[in-house]
Design a protein around this motif. Structure first.
Motif, PDB file in Angstrom:
ATOM      1  N   THR A   4       0.849  -1.185   0.000  1.00 53.52           N
ATOM      2  CA  THR A   4       0.000   0.000   0.000  1.00 53.52           C
ATOM      3  C   THR A   4       0.886   1.238   0.000  1.00 53.52           C
ATOM      4  N   PRO A   5       0.626   2.194  -0.903  1.00 53.55           N
ATOM      5  CA  PRO A   5       1.456   3.408  -0.936  1.00 53.55           C
ATOM      6  C   PRO A   5       1.342   4.212   0.365  1.00 53.55           C
ATOM      7  N   GLU A   6       2.421   4.906   0.698  1.00 51.59           N
ATOM      8  CA  GLU A   6       2.398   5.847   1.812  1.00 51.59           C
ATOM      9  C   GLU A   6       1.527   7.030   1.405  1.00 51.59           C
ATOM     10  N   ARG A   7       0.674   7.462   2.295  1.00 47.63           N
ATOM     11  CA  ARG A   7      -0.165   8.634   2.025  1.00 47.63           C
ATOM     12  C   ARG A   7       0.548   9.867   2.575  1.00 47.63           C
ATOM     13  N   VAL A   8       0.884  10.795   1.683  1.00 46.77           N
ATOM     14  CA  VAL A   8       1.640  11.968   2.123  1.00 46.77           C
ATOM     15  C   VAL A   8       0.828  12.851   3.059  1.00 46.77           C
ATOM     16  N   CYS A   9      -0.494  12.721   3.029  1.00 48.15           N
ATOM     17  CA  CYS A   9      -1.297  13.482   3.988  1.00 48.15           C
ATOM     18  C   CYS A   9      -1.064  12.978   5.415  1.00 48.15           C
ATOM     19  N   ASP A  10      -0.508  11.767   5.553  1.00 48.44           N
ATOM     20  CA  ASP A  10      -0.194  11.210   6.868  1.00 48.44           C
ATOM     21  C   ASP A  10       1.227  11.524   7.334  1.00 48.44           C
ATOM     22  N   TYR A  11       2.040  12.119   6.455  1.00 49.34           N
ATOM     23  CA  TYR A  11       3.393  12.508   6.861  1.00 49.34           C
ATOM     24  C   TYR A  11       3.295  13.606   7.928  1.00 49.34           C
ATOM     25  N   PRO A  12       4.290  13.711   8.789  1.00 54.50           N
ATOM     26  CA  PRO A  12       4.211  14.659   9.907  1.00 54.50           C
ATOM     27  C   PRO A  12       4.575  16.100   9.529  1.00 54.50           C
ATOM     28  N   ARG A  13       4.190  16.990  10.407  1.00 51.48           N
ATOM     29  CA  ARG A  13       4.612  18.383  10.353  1.00 51.48           C
ATOM     30  C   ARG A  13       4.858  18.778  11.795  1.00 51.48           C
ATOM     31  N   PRO A  14       6.062  19.126  12.200  1.00 51.61           N
ATOM     32  CA  PRO A  14       7.264  19.270  11.381  1.00 51.61           C
ATOM     33  C   PRO A  14       7.679  17.949  10.733  1.00 51.61           C
ATOM     34  N   PRO A  15       8.469  18.073   9.659  1.00 59.80           N
ATOM     35  CA  PRO A  15       8.859  16.887   8.893  1.00 59.80           C
ATOM     36  C   PRO A  15       9.714  15.906   9.695  1.00 59.80           C
ATOM     37  N   ALA A  16       9.717  14.674   9.207  1.00 59.87           N
ATOM     38  CA  ALA A  16      10.544  13.615   9.788  1.00 59.87           C
ATOM     39  C   ALA A  16      11.698  13.307   8.841  1.00 59.87           C
ATOM     40  N   LEU A  17      12.765  12.809   9.395  1.00 60.64           N
ATOM     41  CA  LEU A  17      13.937  12.394   8.633  1.00 60.64           C
ATOM     42  C   LEU A  17      14.050  10.885   8.767  1.00 60.64           C
ATOM     43  N   GLN A  18      14.209  10.211   7.621  1.00 59.63           N
ATOM     44  CA  GLN A  18      14.243   8.746   7.624  1.00 59.63           C
ATOM     45  C   GLN A  18      15.398   8.256   6.754  1.00 59.63           C
ATOM     46  N   ALA A  19      16.264   7.435   7.310  1.00 58.24           N
ATOM     47  CA  ALA A  19      17.355   6.829   6.531  1.00 58.24           C
ATOM     48  C   ALA A  19      16.764   5.845   5.533  1.00 58.24           C
ATOM     49  N   SER A  20      17.428   5.718   4.380  1.00 56.06           N
ATOM     50  CA  SER A  20      16.955   4.814   3.341  1.00 56.06           C
ATOM     51  C   SER A  20      18.132   4.081   2.712  1.00 56.06           C
ATOM     52  N   ALA A  21      17.899   2.819   2.352  1.00 55.08           N
ATOM     53  CA  ALA A  21      18.901   2.014   1.641  1.00 55.08           C
ATOM     54  C   ALA A  21      18.438   1.736   0.212  1.00 55.08           C
ATOM     55  N   GLN A  22      17.459   2.492  -0.278  1.00 54.36           N
ATOM     56  CA  GLN A  22      16.984   2.310  -1.644  1.00 54.36           C
ATOM     57  C   GLN A  22      18.110   2.654  -2.630  1.00 54.36           C
ATOM     58  N   ILE A 123      14.472   5.404  -8.314  1.00 54.14           N
ATOM     59  CA  ILE A 123      14.516   4.770  -7.001  1.00 54.14           C
ATOM     60  C   ILE A 123      14.218   3.301  -7.237  1.00 54.14           C
ATOM     61  N   ASP A 124      15.177   2.450  -6.923  1.00 52.13           N
ATOM     62  CA  ASP A 124      15.034   1.010  -7.150  1.00 52.13           C
ATOM     63  C   ASP A 124      14.518   0.737  -8.567  1.00 52.13           C
ATOM     64  N   GLN A 125      15.102   1.415  -9.527  1.00 50.65           N
ATOM     65  CA  GLN A 125      14.847   1.280 -10.965  1.00 50.65           C
ATOM     66  C   GLN A 125      13.498   1.839 -11.418  1.00 50.65           C
ATOM     67  N   GLU A 126      12.747   2.489 -10.539  1.00 53.60           N
ATOM     68  CA  GLU A 126      11.501   3.146 -10.939  1.00 53.60           C
ATOM     69  C   GLU A 126      11.787   4.623 -11.223  1.00 53.60           C
ATOM     70  N   LEU A 127      11.388   5.075 -12.399  1.00 55.26           N
ATOM     71  CA  LEU A 127      11.580   6.474 -12.778  1.00 55.26           C
ATOM     72  C   LEU A 127      10.705   7.363 -11.905  1.00 55.26           C
ATOM     73  N   VAL A 128      11.317   8.383 -11.336  1.00 55.99           N
ATOM     74  CA  VAL A 128      10.651   9.333 -10.453  1.00 55.99           C
ATOM     75  C   VAL A 128       9.871  10.356 -11.278  1.00 55.99           C
ATOM     76  N   ILE A 129       8.721  10.743 -10.783  1.00 53.18           N
ATOM     77  CA  ILE A 129       7.972  11.877 -11.323  1.00 53.18           C
ATOM     78  C   ILE A 129       8.281  13.067 -10.410  1.00 53.18           C
ATOM     79  N   PRO A 130       8.751  14.181 -10.962  1.00 54.64           N
ATOM     80  CA  PRO A 130       9.051  15.347 -10.114  1.00 54.64           C
ATOM     81  C   PRO A 130       7.786  15.927  -9.480  1.00 54.64           C
ATOM     82  N   GLN A 131       7.924  16.413  -8.258  1.00 56.32           N
ATOM     83  CA  GLN A 131       6.826  17.107  -7.600  1.00 56.32           C
ATOM     84  C   GLN A 131       6.483  18.351  -8.413  1.00 56.32           C
ATOM     85  N   PRO A 132       5.196  18.607  -8.654  1.00 60.44           N
ATOM     86  CA  PRO A 132       4.822  19.801  -9.411  1.00 60.44           C
ATOM     87  C   PRO A 132       5.273  21.086  -8.710  1.00 60.44           C
TER      88      PRO A 132
END
Length: 158
Positions: A4-22, A123-132
């Motif tokens: 299930t995709p992450e819903r950006v409306c559920d992301y925090p404010r202030p923002p969170a920082l998350q390490a990634s190994a992608q 990201i993991d071979q998926e082409l990113v769409i830039p944020q508008p």
């Protein structure tokens, strides 16, 4: 079955920082600009993740300090880089926080960039769409679900 995709409306404010190994790849001006499996994601309400890559992930000489600064209420003062490949240049296409605020100390000196200015980001071979919107550096993939800030279809978020 796909996760299930992450819903950006559920992301925090202030923002969170998350390490990634992608696996991250960035191409610009016809060349491989950066590649790494070590990054940080900044997760902020209604924004797709912005990725910060270690400076050593970039091709030597591709990042040239540029003038100008900006201020983020969460991360502090940003400084910019031009991206240079041969005699071609993308002005102020990347940025860093040399001395970020305490919650973002792990990204000190790490580099973010505007996917819309690149030939492509993966990201993991998926082409990113830039944020508008020209101001934002978010990376949209199938792993995140909008609506996204900057999308003209959602003027309440612009």
């Amino acid at each position: 079955m796909a996760p299930t995709p992450e819903r950006v409306c559920d992301y925090p404010r202030p923002p969170a920082l998350q390490a990634s190994a992608q696996h991250i790849q960035v191409r610009a001006l016809g060349a491989l600009l950066a590649e790494t499996q070590k990054s940080f994601r900044v997760l902020e309400t209604f924004h797709p993740p912005t990725y910060y890559l270690p400076a050593e992930a970039f091709t030597a000489g591709a990042l040239v300090p540029a003038g100008g600064r900006s201020f983020c209420e969460w991360k502090g003062v940003a400084s910019y880089f031009d991206i240079v490949v041969g005699d071609r240049c993308l002005p102020k296409a990347a940025w860093t926080y040399v001395q970020p605020t305490a919650p973002f100390a792990p990204i000190a000196g790490w580099i973010a960039l505007y996917p819309a200015l690149m030939d492509g980001c993966w990201i993991d071979q998926e082409l990113v769409i830039p944020q508008p919107g020209g101001f934002y550096g978010g990376w949209i993939t199938s792993a995140v679900e909008g609506p996204f800030k900057g999308d003209p279809r959602h003027p309440e978020l612009i």
